[in-house]
Design an enzyme around this catalytic site. Structure first.
Site, PDB file in Angstrom:
ATOM      1  N   GLU A  63       6.177  35.747  21.730  1.00 24.09           N
ATOM      2  CA  GLU A  63       5.501  35.509  20.454  1.00 24.09           C
ATOM      3  C   GLU A  63       4.386  36.495  20.145  1.00 24.09           C
ATOM      4  O   GLU A  63       3.212  36.095  20.014  1.00 24.09           O
ATOM      5  CB  GLU A  63       4.974  34.076  20.403  1.00 24.09           C
ATOM      6  CG  GLU A  63       6.088  33.053  20.464  1.00 24.09           C
ATOM      7  CD  GLU A  63       5.623  31.635  20.068  1.00 24.09           C
ATOM      8  OE1 GLU A  63       4.417  31.429  19.913  1.00 24.09           O
ATOM      9  OE2 GLU A  63       6.486  30.763  19.917  1.00 24.09           O
ATOM     10  N   GLU A  69      12.702  28.773  22.900  1.00 22.36           N
ATOM     11  CA  GLU A  69      11.817  27.597  22.860  1.00 22.36           C
ATOM     12  C   GLU A  69      12.200  26.717  21.688  1.00 22.36           C
ATOM     13  O   GLU A  69      12.407  27.203  20.578  1.00 22.36           O
ATOM     14  CB  GLU A  69      10.332  27.968  22.645  1.00 22.36           C
ATOM     15  CG  GLU A  69       9.629  28.481  23.855  1.00 22.36           C
ATOM     16  CD  GLU A  69       8.146  28.789  23.587  1.00 22.36           C
ATOM     17  OE1 GLU A  69       7.523  28.122  22.735  1.00 22.36           O
ATOM     18  OE2 GLU A  69       7.641  29.706  24.243  1.00 22.36           O
TER      19      GLU A  69
END
Ligand code: BGC
Length: 447
Positions: A158, A347
Protein backbone atom coordinates in the site's frame (compact mmCIF):
# COMPACT_ATOMS: atom_id res chain seq x y z
CA UNK A 1 -11.16 -16.18 -19.29
CA UNK A 2 -8.58 -18.73 -18.46
CA UNK A 3 -10.59 -21.78 -17.56
CA UNK A 4 -7.62 -24.08 -17.17
CA UNK A 5 -7.22 -22.71 -13.68
CA UNK A 6 -4.20 -23.43 -11.61
CA UNK A 7 -5.05 -24.25 -8.01
CA UNK A 8 -6.60 -21.29 -6.32
CA UNK A 9 -4.52 -20.15 -3.37
CA UNK A 10 -6.32 -19.64 -0.07
CA UNK A 11 -4.39 -17.62 2.45
CA UNK A 12 -4.30 -15.36 5.44
CA UNK A 13 -2.28 -12.19 5.96
CA UNK A 14 -0.62 -10.18 8.70
CA UNK A 15 2.24 -7.71 9.06
CA UNK A 16 5.32 -7.66 11.27
CA UNK A 17 4.71 -4.41 13.13
CA UNK A 18 1.13 -5.36 13.89
CA UNK A 19 1.79 -8.77 15.41
CA UNK A 20 5.42 -9.46 16.27
CA UNK A 21 6.26 -7.19 19.20
CA UNK A 22 9.46 -5.18 19.49
CA UNK A 23 11.69 -7.73 21.25
CA UNK A 24 14.89 -8.25 19.30
CA UNK A 25 14.35 -5.58 16.69
CA UNK A 26 15.35 -1.98 16.13
CA UNK A 27 12.84 0.88 16.31
CA UNK A 28 10.87 1.94 13.28
CA UNK A 29 9.24 5.20 12.33
CA UNK A 30 5.98 3.73 13.59
CA UNK A 31 7.44 3.18 17.11
CA UNK A 32 8.50 6.82 17.23
CA UNK A 33 5.12 7.96 15.93
CA UNK A 34 3.16 5.78 18.37
CA UNK A 35 5.21 7.21 21.25
CA UNK A 36 3.94 10.73 20.49
CA UNK A 37 1.01 11.58 22.80
CA UNK A 38 -2.37 11.43 21.14
CA UNK A 39 -1.29 9.61 17.99
CA UNK A 40 -2.75 6.19 18.84
CA UNK A 41 -6.40 6.26 19.85
CA UNK A 42 -6.10 3.97 22.89
CA UNK A 43 -2.67 5.29 23.85
CA UNK A 44 -1.02 1.92 23.21
CA UNK A 45 2.01 0.90 21.18
CA UNK A 46 3.22 -2.21 19.38
CA UNK A 47 5.94 -3.21 21.83
CA UNK A 48 4.16 -6.50 22.55
CA UNK A 49 1.33 -6.60 19.98
CA UNK A 50 0.37 -10.30 19.81
CA UNK A 51 3.80 -11.53 20.89
CA UNK A 52 4.07 -13.45 17.62
CA UNK A 53 7.85 -13.38 17.65
CA UNK A 54 7.74 -15.83 20.59
CA UNK A 55 4.52 -17.57 19.59
CA UNK A 56 5.03 -18.09 15.89
CA UNK A 57 4.93 -21.87 16.25
CA UNK A 58 1.50 -21.72 17.83
CA UNK A 59 0.38 -19.31 15.11
CA UNK A 60 1.66 -21.50 12.30
CA UNK A 61 -0.11 -24.47 13.91
CA UNK A 62 -3.35 -22.44 13.84
CA UNK A 63 -2.81 -21.75 10.14
CA UNK A 64 -2.13 -25.39 9.46
CA UNK A 65 -5.34 -26.41 11.18
CA UNK A 66 -7.14 -23.71 9.21
CA UNK A 67 -5.95 -25.37 6.03
CA UNK A 68 -4.52 -22.34 4.21
CA UNK A 69 -2.08 -22.82 1.36
CA UNK A 70 -0.15 -19.61 1.99
CA UNK A 71 0.66 -17.11 4.70
CA UNK A 72 1.29 -13.51 3.72
CA UNK A 73 3.44 -12.03 6.50
CA UNK A 74 5.87 -9.14 6.43
CA UNK A 75 9.51 -8.99 7.27
CA UNK A 76 10.42 -6.31 9.75
CA UNK A 77 13.15 -4.29 8.09
CA UNK A 78 14.34 -2.93 11.47
CA UNK A 79 14.61 -6.51 12.76
CA UNK A 80 16.80 -7.45 9.84
CA UNK A 81 18.79 -4.20 9.64
CA UNK A 82 18.17 -1.98 12.69
CA UNK A 83 19.90 0.96 11.04
CA UNK A 84 18.37 0.24 7.64
CA UNK A 85 21.68 -0.77 6.15
CA UNK A 86 24.61 -3.11 6.83
CA UNK A 87 24.65 -6.70 8.06
CA UNK A 88 21.34 -8.52 7.92
CA UNK A 89 19.98 -10.74 10.67
CA UNK A 90 17.32 -13.05 9.27
CA UNK A 91 17.35 -15.71 11.96
CA UNK A 92 13.76 -15.21 13.04
CA UNK A 93 12.45 -15.35 9.46
CA UNK A 94 14.60 -18.34 8.71
CA UNK A 95 12.87 -20.20 11.56
CA UNK A 96 9.43 -18.91 10.57
CA UNK A 97 9.90 -19.99 6.96
CA UNK A 98 11.06 -23.45 8.05
CA UNK A 99 8.08 -23.77 10.35
CA UNK A 100 5.71 -22.79 7.53
CA UNK A 101 7.31 -25.17 5.05
CA UNK A 102 7.10 -28.00 7.55
CA UNK A 103 3.38 -27.22 7.92
CA UNK A 104 2.90 -27.28 4.15
CA UNK A 105 2.11 -23.55 4.01
CA UNK A 106 3.75 -21.37 1.36
CA UNK A 107 5.57 -18.41 2.94
CA UNK A 108 4.63 -15.20 1.10
CA UNK A 109 6.64 -12.38 2.67
CA UNK A 110 6.17 -8.66 2.11
CA UNK A 111 9.47 -6.82 2.33
CA UNK A 112 8.05 -3.49 3.41
CA UNK A 113 4.80 -3.10 5.31
CA UNK A 114 5.28 0.46 6.62
CA UNK A 115 7.91 -0.11 9.34
CA UNK A 116 10.81 1.98 8.07
CA UNK A 117 13.92 1.62 10.26
CA UNK A 118 13.99 4.76 12.43
CA UNK A 119 17.43 5.99 11.29
CA UNK A 120 16.17 5.96 7.69
CA UNK A 121 12.99 7.76 8.68
CA UNK A 122 15.09 10.37 10.44
CA UNK A 123 17.07 10.79 7.24
CA UNK A 124 13.85 11.74 5.43
CA UNK A 125 12.24 8.32 4.98
CA UNK A 126 10.50 8.10 1.62
CA UNK A 127 11.07 11.75 0.85
CA UNK A 128 14.67 10.64 0.35
CA UNK A 129 15.46 8.88 -2.93
CA UNK A 130 18.22 6.97 -1.20
CA UNK A 131 15.62 4.96 0.78
CA UNK A 132 14.70 3.22 -2.49
CA UNK A 133 18.27 1.96 -2.89
CA UNK A 134 18.39 0.93 0.77
CA UNK A 135 15.22 -1.12 0.22
CA UNK A 136 16.88 -2.90 -2.69
CA UNK A 137 19.98 -3.78 -0.62
CA UNK A 138 17.75 -5.14 2.10
CA UNK A 139 15.74 -7.09 -0.50
CA UNK A 140 18.96 -8.73 -1.73
CA UNK A 141 19.94 -9.79 1.76
CA UNK A 142 16.50 -11.26 2.43
CA UNK A 143 16.35 -13.16 -0.85
CA UNK A 144 19.87 -14.52 -0.50
CA UNK A 145 18.83 -16.14 2.75
CA UNK A 146 15.25 -17.18 1.98
CA UNK A 147 14.73 -17.54 -1.77
CA UNK A 148 15.46 -21.27 -1.63
CA UNK A 149 12.22 -21.77 0.39
CA UNK A 150 10.01 -18.79 -0.44
CA UNK A 151 7.78 -19.33 -3.51
CA UNK A 152 6.00 -15.96 -3.56
CA UNK A 153 7.21 -12.43 -2.85
CA UNK A 154 5.60 -9.05 -2.21
CA UNK A 155 7.81 -5.98 -2.44
CA UNK A 156 5.79 -3.27 -0.74
CA UNK A 157 2.39 -2.83 0.86
CA UNK A 158 0.00 0.00 0.00
CA UNK A 159 2.32 2.77 -1.12
CA UNK A 160 -0.76 4.98 -1.53
CA UNK A 161 -1.55 4.89 2.19
CA UNK A 162 2.05 5.61 3.12
CA UNK A 163 2.05 8.60 0.77
CA UNK A 164 -1.36 10.01 1.59
CA UNK A 165 -1.82 9.15 5.24
CA UNK A 166 1.81 9.12 6.33
CA UNK A 167 3.40 12.01 4.47
CA UNK A 168 0.48 13.94 2.94
CA UNK A 169 -1.99 14.20 5.81
CA UNK A 170 0.05 13.24 8.85
CA UNK A 171 -2.46 10.70 10.14
CA UNK A 172 -0.01 7.80 10.03
CA UNK A 173 3.74 7.60 10.64
CA UNK A 174 5.83 9.60 10.07
CA UNK A 175 3.11 12.19 10.69
CA UNK A 176 4.20 14.66 8.01
CA UNK A 177 1.72 17.15 6.55
CA UNK A 178 3.23 17.73 3.14
CA UNK A 179 -0.06 17.58 1.19
CA UNK A 180 0.82 17.53 -2.52
CA UNK A 181 4.51 18.01 -1.74
CA UNK A 182 4.34 14.35 -0.66
CA UNK A 183 4.33 13.24 -4.31
CA UNK A 184 8.04 12.33 -4.35
CA UNK A 185 7.20 9.81 -1.60
CA UNK A 186 5.10 8.01 -4.18
CA UNK A 187 7.91 8.01 -6.70
CA UNK A 188 10.57 6.84 -4.27
CA UNK A 189 8.43 3.93 -3.10
CA UNK A 190 7.76 2.98 -6.73
CA UNK A 191 11.45 3.17 -7.48
CA UNK A 192 12.14 1.11 -4.35
CA UNK A 193 9.62 -1.44 -5.59
CA UNK A 194 11.29 -1.66 -9.01
CA UNK A 195 14.78 -1.89 -7.58
CA UNK A 196 13.61 -4.52 -5.11
CA UNK A 197 12.14 -6.58 -7.97
CA UNK A 198 15.55 -6.46 -9.69
CA UNK A 199 17.36 -7.37 -6.46
CA UNK A 200 15.00 -10.25 -5.71
CA UNK A 201 15.33 -11.72 -9.18
CA UNK A 202 19.12 -11.32 -9.12
CA UNK A 203 19.17 -13.35 -5.90
CA UNK A 204 17.08 -16.13 -7.44
CA UNK A 205 13.63 -15.16 -6.20
CA UNK A 206 10.63 -15.69 -8.44
CA UNK A 207 6.86 -15.08 -8.41
CA UNK A 208 6.97 -11.42 -7.41
CA UNK A 209 4.18 -8.91 -6.96
CA UNK A 210 3.19 -6.05 -4.68
CA UNK A 211 0.11 -5.33 -2.56
CA UNK A 212 -1.69 -2.20 -3.70
CA UNK A 213 -4.84 -0.83 -2.12
CA UNK A 214 -7.67 -0.17 -4.51
CA UNK A 215 -11.05 1.40 -3.88
CA UNK A 216 -13.71 2.13 -6.48
CA UNK A 217 -14.24 5.87 -6.36
CA UNK A 218 -17.90 6.87 -6.58
CA UNK A 219 -18.86 10.43 -7.35
CA UNK A 220 -20.95 12.32 -4.82
CA UNK A 221 -23.19 14.88 -6.47
CA UNK A 222 -23.43 15.68 -10.16
CA UNK A 223 -21.65 18.96 -10.70
CA UNK A 224 -18.54 19.27 -12.85
CA UNK A 225 -16.62 20.08 -9.70
CA UNK A 226 -17.84 16.84 -8.09
CA UNK A 227 -16.72 14.83 -11.10
CA UNK A 228 -13.36 16.59 -11.28
CA UNK A 229 -12.70 16.08 -7.59
CA UNK A 230 -13.67 12.41 -7.73
CA UNK A 231 -11.44 11.96 -10.78
CA UNK A 232 -8.49 13.52 -8.99
CA UNK A 233 -8.99 11.32 -5.93
CA UNK A 234 -9.34 8.26 -8.16
CA UNK A 235 -6.01 9.10 -9.78
CA UNK A 236 -4.28 9.57 -6.45
CA UNK A 237 -5.62 6.42 -4.83
CA UNK A 238 -5.89 4.01 -7.72
CA UNK A 239 -3.73 5.03 -10.69
CA UNK A 240 -0.77 7.03 -9.39
CA UNK A 241 0.94 3.78 -8.45
CA UNK A 242 -0.63 1.23 -10.78
CA UNK A 243 -0.05 3.19 -14.01
CA UNK A 244 3.73 3.53 -13.59
CA UNK A 245 4.00 -0.14 -12.60
CA UNK A 246 1.71 -1.60 -15.25
CA UNK A 247 1.99 0.95 -18.07
CA UNK A 248 5.38 2.52 -17.44
CA UNK A 249 3.96 6.05 -17.27
CA UNK A 250 2.43 8.41 -14.73
CA UNK A 251 -1.12 9.68 -15.04
CA UNK A 252 -1.15 13.02 -16.82
CA UNK A 253 -0.09 15.86 -14.56
CA UNK A 254 1.78 13.60 -12.13
CA UNK A 255 4.93 12.94 -14.15
CA UNK A 256 8.08 12.85 -12.02
CA UNK A 257 11.40 11.09 -11.50
CA UNK A 258 14.70 10.77 -13.29
CA UNK A 259 15.35 9.33 -16.75
CA UNK A 260 15.23 5.57 -16.67
CA UNK A 261 13.22 5.32 -13.44
CA UNK A 262 9.99 4.28 -15.14
CA UNK A 263 11.74 1.46 -16.88
CA UNK A 264 12.84 0.10 -13.52
CA UNK A 265 9.41 0.68 -11.98
CA UNK A 266 7.55 -1.09 -14.79
CA UNK A 267 9.64 -4.26 -14.96
CA UNK A 268 7.19 -7.14 -15.51
CA UNK A 269 5.59 -8.63 -12.44
CA UNK A 270 4.40 -12.21 -12.05
CA UNK A 271 1.18 -11.11 -10.41
CA UNK A 272 -0.52 -8.00 -9.06
CA UNK A 273 -1.89 -7.80 -5.51
CA UNK A 274 -5.11 -5.98 -4.68
CA UNK A 275 -6.08 -5.01 -1.13
CA UNK A 276 -9.79 -4.20 -1.06
CA UNK A 277 -11.89 -2.91 1.82
CA UNK A 278 -14.60 -0.57 0.49
CA UNK A 279 -15.48 2.05 -2.13
CA UNK A 280 -14.93 5.76 -1.49
CA UNK A 281 -17.53 8.45 -2.13
CA UNK A 282 -15.85 11.64 -3.31
CA UNK A 283 -17.14 15.01 -4.41
CA UNK A 284 -16.35 18.70 -4.46
CA UNK A 285 -14.24 20.09 -1.61
CA UNK A 286 -16.11 20.84 1.53
CA UNK A 287 -17.32 17.54 2.92
CA UNK A 288 -14.30 17.14 5.10
CA UNK A 289 -15.17 13.80 6.53
CA UNK A 290 -12.84 10.90 6.00
CA UNK A 291 -15.21 7.99 6.43
CA UNK A 292 -12.29 5.61 6.84
CA UNK A 293 -10.90 7.09 10.00
CA UNK A 294 -13.40 9.66 11.12
CA UNK A 295 -10.62 12.25 10.85
CA UNK A 296 -11.18 15.79 9.79
CA UNK A 297 -9.35 16.45 6.55
CA UNK A 298 -7.74 19.81 5.86
CA UNK A 299 -10.39 22.09 4.33
CA UNK A 300 -8.14 23.19 1.47
CA UNK A 301 -7.97 19.73 -0.16
CA UNK A 302 -9.28 19.78 -3.75
CA UNK A 303 -11.81 17.02 -2.95
CA UNK A 304 -14.20 16.08 -0.21
CA UNK A 305 -14.71 12.55 1.08
CA UNK A 306 -18.31 11.80 1.93
CA UNK A 307 -19.82 9.28 4.23
CA UNK A 308 -21.13 6.37 2.18
CA UNK A 309 -24.62 5.72 3.53
CA UNK A 310 -27.03 2.87 2.98
CA UNK A 311 -24.74 -0.09 3.62
CA UNK A 312 -24.04 -2.15 6.69
CA UNK A 313 -20.86 -1.08 8.46
CA UNK A 314 -17.92 -2.81 10.04
CA UNK A 315 -16.78 -2.04 13.56
CA UNK A 316 -14.53 0.61 12.02
CA UNK A 317 -17.57 2.21 10.39
CA UNK A 318 -16.43 1.18 6.93
CA UNK A 319 -19.29 0.42 4.54
CA UNK A 320 -19.65 -3.25 3.60
CA UNK A 321 -19.90 -3.31 -0.21
CA UNK A 322 -18.89 -6.72 -1.57
CA UNK A 323 -19.68 -5.75 -5.14
CA UNK A 324 -16.98 -3.07 -4.90
CA UNK A 325 -14.47 -5.90 -5.11
CA UNK A 326 -15.95 -7.09 -8.38
CA UNK A 327 -16.11 -3.51 -9.60
CA UNK A 328 -12.48 -2.67 -8.89
CA UNK A 329 -11.27 -5.93 -10.41
CA UNK A 330 -13.17 -5.44 -13.64
CA UNK A 331 -12.05 -1.79 -13.71
CA UNK A 332 -8.43 -2.87 -13.41
CA UNK A 333 -8.92 -5.45 -16.15
CA UNK A 334 -10.58 -2.86 -18.44
CA UNK A 335 -7.90 -0.24 -17.80
CA UNK A 336 -4.86 -2.49 -18.20
CA UNK A 337 -6.00 -5.32 -20.44
CA UNK A 338 -3.09 -7.65 -21.16
CA UNK A 339 -0.76 -5.50 -19.09
CA UNK A 340 -2.52 -6.69 -15.94
CA UNK A 341 -0.85 -9.89 -14.73
CA UNK A 342 -2.86 -12.48 -12.80
CA UNK A 343 -4.24 -10.99 -9.61
CA UNK A 344 -4.12 -12.05 -5.99
CA UNK A 345 -6.43 -10.47 -3.44
CA UNK A 346 -3.66 -9.78 -0.95
CA UNK A 347 -6.01 -8.33 1.70
CA UNK A 348 -9.72 -8.36 2.37
CA UNK A 349 -11.38 -8.44 5.75
CA UNK A 350 -13.17 -6.46 8.42
CA UNK A 351 -13.00 -5.36 12.02
CA UNK A 352 -15.78 -6.13 14.46
CA UNK A 353 -15.74 -5.87 18.22
CA UNK A 354 -17.29 -9.34 18.54
CA UNK A 355 -15.23 -11.68 20.57
CA UNK A 356 -15.59 -15.17 19.14
CA UNK A 357 -19.13 -15.39 17.78
CA UNK A 358 -18.42 -13.20 14.75
CA UNK A 359 -21.34 -13.90 12.45
CA UNK A 360 -20.89 -10.53 10.76
CA UNK A 361 -17.35 -11.43 9.68
CA UNK A 362 -18.67 -14.66 8.18
CA UNK A 363 -21.26 -12.66 6.23
CA UNK A 364 -18.57 -10.22 5.12
CA UNK A 365 -16.25 -12.94 3.86
CA UNK A 366 -19.06 -14.89 2.23
CA UNK A 367 -20.27 -11.78 0.41
CA UNK A 368 -16.82 -10.83 -0.81
CA UNK A 369 -16.02 -14.33 -2.01
CA UNK A 370 -19.24 -14.34 -4.01
CA UNK A 371 -18.26 -10.99 -5.53
CA UNK A 372 -14.82 -12.38 -6.30
CA UNK A 373 -16.35 -15.41 -8.00
CA UNK A 374 -18.48 -13.01 -10.03
CA UNK A 375 -15.44 -10.98 -11.11
CA UNK A 376 -13.76 -14.21 -12.19
CA UNK A 377 -16.88 -15.21 -14.11
CA UNK A 378 -16.59 -11.83 -15.85
CA UNK A 379 -13.09 -12.74 -16.95
CA UNK A 380 -10.69 -11.38 -14.34
CA UNK A 381 -7.84 -13.81 -13.77
CA UNK A 382 -7.57 -14.10 -9.98
CA UNK A 383 -5.32 -16.75 -8.45
CA UNK A 384 -5.56 -16.29 -4.71
CA UNK A 385 -7.33 -14.67 -1.78
CA UNK A 386 -5.80 -13.68 1.57
CA UNK A 387 -8.01 -12.81 4.53
CA UNK A 388 -6.84 -9.85 6.56
CA UNK A 389 -6.05 -10.98 9.16
CA UNK A 390 -5.17 -14.25 10.84
CA UNK A 391 -4.95 -12.58 14.27
CA UNK A 392 -6.45 -9.58 16.03
CA UNK A 393 -3.54 -7.15 16.07
CA UNK A 394 -2.20 -3.63 16.49
CA UNK A 395 -4.38 -1.73 14.04
CA UNK A 396 -2.08 1.27 13.52
CA UNK A 397 -3.63 4.48 14.91
CA UNK A 398 -6.58 2.51 16.25
CA UNK A 399 -4.27 0.61 18.60
CA UNK A 400 -5.96 -2.57 19.80
CA UNK A 401 -9.50 -1.27 19.37
CA UNK A 402 -10.21 -2.69 15.91
CA UNK A 403 -10.16 -6.47 15.71
CA UNK A 404 -9.62 -7.91 12.22
CA UNK A 405 -8.66 -11.46 13.20
CA UNK A 406 -10.05 -14.86 12.35
CA UNK A 407 -8.42 -15.68 15.66
CA UNK A 408 -9.23 -13.67 18.76
CA UNK A 409 -6.27 -12.45 20.80
CA UNK A 410 -6.66 -11.57 24.45
CA UNK A 411 -4.20 -8.69 24.65
CA UNK A 412 -3.63 -9.22 28.39
CA UNK A 413 -2.75 -12.89 28.26
CA UNK A 414 -1.97 -13.20 24.50
CA UNK A 415 -4.18 -16.24 24.45
CA UNK A 416 -5.45 -17.13 20.98
CA UNK A 417 -9.02 -18.37 20.41
CA UNK A 418 -10.30 -19.22 16.94
CA UNK A 419 -13.46 -17.31 16.13
CA UNK A 420 -16.50 -18.73 14.35
CA UNK A 421 -15.18 -17.12 11.13
CA UNK A 422 -12.02 -19.22 11.45
CA UNK A 423 -14.18 -22.36 11.53
CA UNK A 424 -16.20 -21.06 8.59
CA UNK A 425 -13.10 -20.34 6.49
CA UNK A 426 -11.66 -23.73 7.44
CA UNK A 427 -14.81 -25.45 6.24
CA UNK A 428 -14.94 -23.27 3.16
CA UNK A 429 -11.35 -24.04 2.16
CA UNK A 430 -11.83 -27.75 2.73
CA UNK A 431 -14.88 -27.77 0.45
CA UNK A 432 -13.66 -25.40 -2.25
CA UNK A 433 -12.54 -27.43 -5.25
CA UNK A 434 -9.09 -26.77 -6.72
CA UNK A 435 -10.90 -25.31 -9.67
CA UNK A 436 -12.76 -22.76 -7.51
CA UNK A 437 -14.96 -20.98 -8.40
CA UNK A 438 -15.51 -23.51 -11.19
CA UNK A 439 -19.10 -24.70 -11.14
CA UNK A 440 -19.64 -23.08 -7.76
CA UNK A 441 -19.88 -19.62 -9.21
CA UNK A 442 -23.37 -19.09 -7.92
CA UNK A 443 -21.94 -18.93 -4.46
CA UNK A 444 -18.84 -20.26 -2.83
CA UNK A 445 -18.71 -21.82 0.56
CA UNK A 446 -20.98 -23.84 2.74
CA UNK A 447 -24.67 -23.33 2.03
C1 BGC B 1 -3.12 -2.49 5.74
C2 BGC B 1 -3.16 -3.29 7.01
C3 BGC B 1 -4.29 -2.81 7.89
C4 BGC B 1 -5.59 -3.03 7.15
C5 BGC B 1 -6.82 -2.60 7.93
C6 BGC B 1 -4.47 -2.19 5.17
O1 BGC B 1 -4.52 -0.84 4.83
O2 BGC B 1 -2.26 -3.06 4.81
O3 BGC B 1 -1.92 -3.19 7.64
O4 BGC B 1 -4.30 -3.41 9.13
O5 BGC B 1 -5.58 -2.32 5.95
O6 BGC B 1 -6.78 -1.23 8.20
Amino acid sequence: MNNARVNFLWGVAASAFQIEGAAGRGPSGWDAFAAQPGRIKDGTDASVATGHVDRYREDVALMKELGVGAYRFSISWPRVQPSGTGPANLDFYDRLVDELCAAGIAPAPTLYHWDTPLPLEEAGGWTNRDTAYKLADYASAVAERLADRVPMWITINEPAEVTLLGYGLGQHAPGRNLLFDALPVAHHQLLGHGLAVQALRAAGADNIGLAASHSPVWTAGDTDQDRQSAGLYDTLMNWLFADPILLGRYPEGFEQGADGDLEIISAPLDWYGVNYYSPTLVGAPGAALDSYSGFDLPPDLPFGIHDLQGYPRTGFGWPVVPDGLREILTTLRDRYGDRLPPVHITENGCSYPDEVADTRRIDYLDGHLRALAQAMAEGVDVRGYFVWSILDNFEWIEGYTQRFGLVHVDFDTLRRTPKDSYRWYQEFISRAPDSWPGTHRAGPGPA
